[in-house]
Design an enzyme around this catalytic site. Sequence first.
Site, PDB file in Angstrom:
ATOM      1  CB  THR A  71      -1.310  -0.126   0.981  1.00  0.00           C
ATOM      2  OG1 THR A  71      -1.933  -1.085   1.246  1.00  0.00           O
ATOM      3  CG2 THR A  71      -1.905   1.570   1.082  1.00  0.00           C
ATOM      4  CB  CYS A 327     -18.556  -6.458   4.949  1.00  0.00           C
ATOM      5  SG  CYS A 327     -20.102  -6.886   5.441  1.00  0.00           S
TER       6      CYS A 327
END
Length: 393
Positions: A71, A327
């Site tokens: 990242t 989610c």
Amino acid sequence: MQIYLDHNATTPPAPGVVDAVCRVLRDTQGNPSSIHAPGQQARAVLDDARRRVATLIGARASDLVLTGSGTEADNLAIRGAVEALHTSGRRHLMTTAIEHEAVLATCGAMEARGWRVTRLPVDCSGIVTPAALAAALHENPDTGLVSVMHANNEVGTLQPIAELAALARTHGAWFHTDAVQTVGKVPVSVDALGVDMLSLSGHKFGGPKGTGALWVRRGIRLVAQQTGGKQERLRRAGTENVAGLAGLGVAAAYARATLQVHAPAVAARRDRLERTLLDGVPGAHVNGATESRVPNTTNISFDGVEAELLVIALDLEGIGVSTGSACSSGSLEPSHVLTAMGLSAARARTSLRFSLGADTTDADLDAVIGRIPALVDKLRRLNQTAAAVGGRR
Ligand code: PLP
């Protein structure tokens, strides 16, 4: 016993990695920026790790920026390039609709700063066609940077990076690839790909979590994203994670030495898993390209089954797989990758990602193959019962 088929999320440490990390933590106490002997010892450990990682991707060690994750490497590539290009008149950035959040969210942040961002579409197998990039470059002659992932983390589809990078070059744009899901899995050469920047992450190929690197072609000037010391040739301030990066170096050397043997063996197991599930479970479909993809990944939809429930049911039986989608606030968002490939939200919600590793055995797969048909059947029946009950209300 736990069966782990989620290697695209993270991998167990490769042989020698834990020992190397412990040894360096115990025996190498200097700061690699210090000029005294303990410091130089730490510097030698870091140099060695850097060399090993560079060798894995056919690069020069001095062109690597060692980072704290994939990242961070993606952020440095995109933010660093955007800031470096600030005065160039190029204010357009291109990426794809199927990138990892590390790239998508970073491009979104650049958009909020006033850059125009194009998210290239993909075809039904998840491939960015050179024609789509050529058209977008033609329409946006002020494109400064193109960022396209080498392989997708959810479906494993490989992009035609060499062709895409060549197109970007002819338009004078820099080209970055997020190779987090390919380095250590397939041969990667920065020169063969023809890219300007390449991100990798240690924990995706047997290295420690919290390690990564950005390779930057000589001549590309990035603006560092942390201010402070002069580490990493002024491209990343902060004392390096010497022990973790030593582990990354060991993982890189191990991947290089074993890749030619492991990749075909893993692909053969993946293909057997896929074939058996497609043959044995009615209403099962593969998502993504089956010819051009990393050897360890398959993404399969099971009609009428909420994949999240299947993940939980398998977990209760000691089998770790994943959906690949996130989610959010209690409601399951369908995968942005699968919907970009043209799948309906309903079908995307039925998709499971299996990602194998060199440590995956035939016995592991037999256990998974043995459990899935009955679980799918049970979840489908529950679904039908719930629908019938709902219909009577
Ligand atoms: N890019 C891709 C394609 C990934 O799959 C991941 C992790 O899943 C990342 C970037 C982020 O890497 P890290 O976990 O090292 O931050």
